[in-house]
Scaffold this active site. Structure first.
Site, PDB file in Angstrom:
ATOM      1  N   ASP A  52     -21.375 -65.365  27.706  1.00 15.53           N
ATOM      2  CA  ASP A  52     -21.881 -64.312  28.592  1.00 15.53           C
ATOM      3  C   ASP A  52     -22.829 -63.368  27.861  1.00 15.53           C
ATOM      4  O   ASP A  52     -22.908 -63.377  26.630  1.00 15.53           O
ATOM      5  CB  ASP A  52     -20.700 -63.487  29.128  1.00 15.53           C
ATOM      6  CG  ASP A  52     -19.962 -64.219  30.229  1.00 15.53           C
ATOM      7  OD1 ASP A  52     -20.628 -64.726  31.144  1.00 15.53           O
ATOM      8  OD2 ASP A  52     -18.714 -64.268  30.166  1.00 15.53           O
ATOM      9  N   TYR A 110     -12.589 -69.284  19.834  1.00 14.15           N
ATOM     10  CA  TYR A 110     -13.203 -67.969  20.046  1.00 14.15           C
ATOM     11  C   TYR A 110     -12.475 -66.951  19.195  1.00 14.15           C
ATOM     12  O   TYR A 110     -11.278 -67.086  18.935  1.00 14.15           O
ATOM     13  CB  TYR A 110     -13.092 -67.532  21.516  1.00 14.15           C
ATOM     14  CG  TYR A 110     -14.127 -68.116  22.433  1.00 14.15           C
ATOM     15  CD1 TYR A 110     -15.382 -67.541  22.554  1.00 14.15           C
ATOM     16  CD2 TYR A 110     -13.847 -69.250  23.199  1.00 14.15           C
ATOM     17  CE1 TYR A 110     -16.342 -68.068  23.409  1.00 14.15           C
ATOM     18  CE2 TYR A 110     -14.806 -69.787  24.057  1.00 14.15           C
ATOM     19  CZ  TYR A 110     -16.050 -69.186  24.154  1.00 14.15           C
ATOM     20  OH  TYR A 110     -16.994 -69.707  24.997  1.00 14.15           O
TER      21      TYR A 110
END
Lengths: 257, 257
Positions: A52, A110
């Protein structure tokens, strides 16, 4: 036609994320435009993870099909010469013709970084979420452990049009620990960095950030650790915590085996 | 009147350095403007080191005289509320009435960071000088050792109007070593960070950056290590190497004892 695997790192600050979109600069569009002069026509680059806006990457992977015979070292140099310094191709490899960075990914790692301490250190600004209130590491870890394994993460998916029907994912590892401070920076303000690293077979949109927002509520005593299991069971976004800011999130690695 | 000692950290990217100047944003002016609403009139803040445009600080020290009785914790919060996030006051302490951050400083520690490896990692962009060509660490260290001690550093002073007449300074420590890589970033491109840390009783304008520019010429085989002694003896700026970029430089600490 040959298929190539690109490994990229980027500072996501100021970019509208990975995926190409009208009216905003994205990493995918930058890489596609960097390849175009070489190939002589429009090229489609497929990324493993659609990070994002504002999210960083240490090891994003992308696949691309090219006709040009340029060798991989020269391609790496040509790409980096055509990209802004905040986006770097770290590695270019020949790949199997069927290789697709997104469809073939078996897992991703992540990392989210929380900066504690009453004063936000200027050097952590771009790469962490600063929490001036104290955070209880044990509580974070207890809550995090409840999210490991195979679960329906519907409560941790971004609300809105991009929702995915199948919201079951497996988090094979969720590790929360203090980062070792850099040896070159004097300690200041009692602040520490808490790293939250997740490995999973796949992640829903905003999933890591919704998990972090929920864990932080636990760490700050605004939510019971056990309520994280209730949030999973509820399958409603509102039952989990807020979405943590993009600047603390890094796509660390994509696994293919 | 009371005298206060402020310890500050800042990301110097995008600022015209410490010292107040017309037509450009500086750290000194920001701190002075942040104090003004509190004191109700213009306030002069004196910094220990006049860091140049783009140079960062981990522990700059400044002194200021105030009439306002605000306690030090509240002042720290008020200052940070009035400063941009890239500039943070880490600590506010009551000081002796005669304390002056610049005149009383007994020593300063500066650190310069060199990033090696063929590709510049995006996360090192703002905080290191990237050298794509190999650097010989042993040669750097051999040359660096010649600069330790008391010397006339006229060859390492910025050319131009700001030159100081007395150019003798003592570098009590010059340490060059690989930085321990952060535990949260995967190794990439074979790059390492070389840290050059200098402690001295004072530094001429551009001195650390001219030293680093000269050492890098040695590390890249473009200059003999021994020629650093010749550069000192010559007392001409042209006999030393170029001035390294500001973005790799940090004012780490100011010592008062």
């Amino acid at each position: 036609m040959r298929t190539l695997k690109l490994t990229l790192a980027y500072d996501g600050t100021g970019y509208a994320g990975w995926q190409r979109q009208a009216g905003a600069e994205t990493i995918q569009a930058l890489v596609e435009r960097a390849l175009q002069p070489l190939e002589g026509c429009a090229v489609a680059v497929h990324g493993a993870g659609r990070t994002d806006a504002g999210v960083h990457a240490l090891g994003q992977v992308a696949s691309v099909r090219l006709t040009h015979p340029i060798d991989t070292d020269a391609l790496l140099r040509a790409l980096n010469a055509n990209l802004p310094p905040a986006v770097r191709v770290l590695c270019v490899e020949e790949a199997d013709d069927r290789f697709h960075a997104r469809f073939d990914a078996r897992g991703k790692v992540y990392r989210y970084r929380l900066a504690t301490g009453s004063v936000a250190h200027p050097l952590d600004l771009r790469y962490a979420w600063h929490l001036p209130q104290p955070v209880d590491l044990d509580a974070l870890q207890a809550a995090g452990a409840l999210l490991e394994g195979r679960h329906d993460f519907a409560s941790f998916q971004a609300a809105g049009g991009t929702a995915t029907a199948n919201t079951v994912r497996t988090i094979s590892r969720l590790r929360i620990a203090l980062e070792r401070p850099p040896d070159w920076r004097p300690a200041s303000g009692g602040g520490e960095i808490i790293g939250i690293e997740l490995r999973g077979d796949g992640f829903l949109r905003h999933m890591v950030r919704a998990i972090v927002g929920t864990l932080v509520e636990v760490g700050q005593g605004r939510r019971e650790a056990g309520s994280v299991a209730d949030a999973l069971a509820a399958r409603r976004r509102a039952s989990a915590g807020p979405t943590a800011p993009a600047r603390g999130l890094f796509l660390v690695r994509v696994d293919y085996h």
